[in-house]
Scaffold this motif. Sequence first.
Motif, PDB file in Angstrom:
ATOM      1  N   GLU A   3      -4.468  11.620  -3.299  1.00  0.00           N
ATOM      2  CA  GLU A   3      -4.974  12.337  -4.478  1.00  0.00           C
ATOM      3  C   GLU A   3      -5.786  13.557  -4.063  1.00  0.00           C
ATOM      4  OE1 GLU A   3      -7.285  11.409  -8.702  1.00  0.00           O
ATOM      5  OE2 GLU A   3      -7.135   9.855  -7.154  1.00  0.00           O
ATOM      6  N   ALA A   4      -6.515  13.457  -2.946  1.00  0.00           N
ATOM      7  CA  ALA A   4      -7.269  14.617  -2.462  1.00  0.00           C
ATOM      8  C   ALA A   4      -6.323  15.775  -2.147  1.00  0.00           C
ATOM      9  CB  ALA A   4      -8.075  14.236  -1.225  1.00  0.00           C
ATOM     10  N   ASP A  43      -4.843  17.242  -5.488  1.00  0.00           N
ATOM     11  CA  ASP A  43      -5.870  18.063  -6.143  1.00  0.00           C
ATOM     12  C   ASP A  43      -5.930  19.446  -5.496  1.00  0.00           C
ATOM     13  OD1 ASP A  43      -6.525  16.033  -7.879  1.00  0.00           O
ATOM     14  OD2 ASP A  43      -8.381  15.440  -6.829  1.00  0.00           O
ATOM     15  N   TYR A  45       2.218   6.871  -6.893  1.00  0.00           N
ATOM     16  CA  TYR A  45       1.276   7.905  -7.329  1.00  0.00           C
ATOM     17  C   TYR A  45       1.874   9.295  -7.099  1.00  0.00           C
ATOM     18  CZ  TYR A  45      -2.338  11.381  -7.213  1.00  0.00           C
ATOM     19  OH  TYR A  45      -3.028  12.542  -7.427  1.00  0.00           O
ATOM     20  N   HIS A  83       3.177  10.289   2.904  1.00  0.00           N
ATOM     21  CA  HIS A  83       2.173   9.281   2.528  1.00  0.00           C
ATOM     22  C   HIS A  83       2.486   8.015   3.313  1.00  0.00           C
ATOM     23  CE1 HIS A  83       5.502   8.494  -0.300  1.00  0.00           C
ATOM     24  NE2 HIS A  83       5.322   9.738  -0.729  1.00  0.00           N
ATOM     25  N   ARG A 132       0.837  -1.205   0.000  1.00  0.00           N
ATOM     26  CA  ARG A 132       0.000   0.000   0.000  1.00  0.00           C
ATOM     27  C   ARG A 132       0.871   1.252   0.000  1.00  0.00           C
ATOM     28  NH1 ARG A 132      -1.985   2.736   4.281  1.00  0.00           N
ATOM     29  NH2 ARG A 132      -1.680   0.982   5.729  1.00  0.00           N
ATOM     30  N   HIS A 156      -3.007   6.345   5.373  1.00  0.00           N
ATOM     31  CA  HIS A 156      -3.405   6.961   4.109  1.00  0.00           C
ATOM     32  C   HIS A 156      -3.466   5.912   3.005  1.00  0.00           C
ATOM     33  CE1 HIS A 156      -3.676  11.187   5.054  1.00  0.00           C
ATOM     34  NE2 HIS A 156      -2.489  11.174   5.661  1.00  0.00           N
ATOM     35  N   ASP A 157      -4.155   6.263   1.919  1.00  0.00           N
ATOM     36  CA  ASP A 157      -4.169   5.436   0.714  1.00  0.00           C
ATOM     37  C   ASP A 157      -4.078   6.377  -0.491  1.00  0.00           C
ATOM     38  OD1 ASP A 157      -6.734   6.510   0.418  1.00  0.00           O
ATOM     39  OD2 ASP A 157      -7.734   4.710   1.133  1.00  0.00           O
ATOM     40  N   VAL A 158      -4.032   5.791  -1.689  1.00  0.00           N
ATOM     41  CA  VAL A 158      -3.875   6.617  -2.887  1.00  0.00           C
ATOM     42  C   VAL A 158      -4.998   7.639  -3.000  1.00  0.00           C
ATOM     43  CG1 VAL A 158      -3.874   6.591  -5.406  1.00  0.00           C
ATOM     44  CG2 VAL A 158      -2.523   4.904  -4.152  1.00  0.00           C
ATOM     45  N   GLU A 159      -6.214   7.250  -2.682  1.00  0.00           N
ATOM     46  CA  GLU A 159      -7.353   8.172  -2.790  1.00  0.00           C
ATOM     47  C   GLU A 159      -7.171   9.382  -1.885  1.00  0.00           C
ATOM     48  OE1 GLU A 159     -12.261   8.122  -2.439  1.00  0.00           O
ATOM     49  OE2 GLU A 159     -11.083   6.349  -1.928  1.00  0.00           O
ATOM     50  N   SER A 160      -6.708   9.180  -0.665  1.00  0.00           N
ATOM     51  CA  SER A 160      -6.540  10.321   0.241  1.00  0.00           C
ATOM     52  C   SER A 160      -5.366  11.198  -0.187  1.00  0.00           C
ATOM     53  CB  SER A 160      -6.355   9.838   1.684  1.00  0.00           C
ATOM     54  OG  SER A 160      -5.130   9.166   1.861  1.00  0.00           O
TER      55      SER A 160
END
Length: 367
Positions: free
Chosen positions: A355-356, A359, A281, A345, A274, A349-353
Amino acid sequence: MTKKQEYTDDYPDKTLYLPGPTEVREDVIDAMAQPMFGHRMDRMTDLYTTIVEDTKEFLDTEQDVIVLTASGTEFWEATTLNLVDEKMLVPTSGAFSERQANVADRLGKTVDRIEYDWGEAVKPDDIRDALEADDYDAVGVVMNETSTGVRNPVEEIGDLLGEYPDTYFVVDAISCLGGDYIDIEAHNIDAIFTSTQKAFAMPPGLAVCTVSEAAYERELASESSSWYGGFQRCLDYYDRKGQTHSTPAIPVMLAYRTQMKHMLDEGHHERDQRHQEMAEYTRDWAREHFGLFPEEGYESQTVTCVENTRGIDVADTVEQVNEQYDMVFSSGYGDLSEESFRIGHMGEHDVESIEALTDAIEDVAGL
């Protein structure tokens, strides 16, 4: 003179993407709110033996484990006092490796440095050259240089040190252990340590160190060693009592117990995977919009140091992301404060968090 700034209870919640501390699960925080009990009660023995043995299981190690109420800095001092009689080799490539060398200096040890520019990684061949030229009690290496986002090749260095059995290998893994898998025994590591607020995703307040049998025996033969972080003092008390020799931070150990169960449920290799995905990313994003500060091929798996190739106002971007999105990441360390910024990271945490956050940075920086 610093003046009092009254602490209040009305601070907004922020999501942490720092190089530590990082986000902590709600049930882990809740675990700290239990009635107090004595640190010499049977309940303490149950708690401490649980977290120690669970840590050994998670790290997949037969080495002894110490969980001490302290920051990871304690084990810079303790490992130096316990294992170094006279001379230590410390390659320096950033703020924290330099600090490790400085600690040994202040403890009266002779410290030889192999100096690298910030952003460069330690090279095993340089370690070999130094060992061929002189005798050292120990080699100290920072696995994850938090100031630059460099992940040093400690496995290769450890394999090399297998050829020098009288030189002990000390690894500072404060910002990566638990988020970057390493086989401790396979790579001849005598002591590796971390702090709970990093990739373990626990509250601050505890430091964790594994100790090889050879390192334990080395301290027994030493004329002096650390009192608080002495291997013999900590481990012998654990063997006799199943407790800590001094009063521990019981609430944080309760949180540790809860989080380590989550870590065991996930598994060390799965947790490593993970963290790899988050790192990949973040690096791809950094390469697209900026650059990477660390030497290619030696990027950290838990902290990405982004080179500010666009010349954005880093301090203002950090502040605006904080104010507008309630997300906190870090500017560059020290003199790199505007030349880079750092995204942690790690932990839960994960990739989605992640990415937030990226962004949010894109929005604020107008990317």
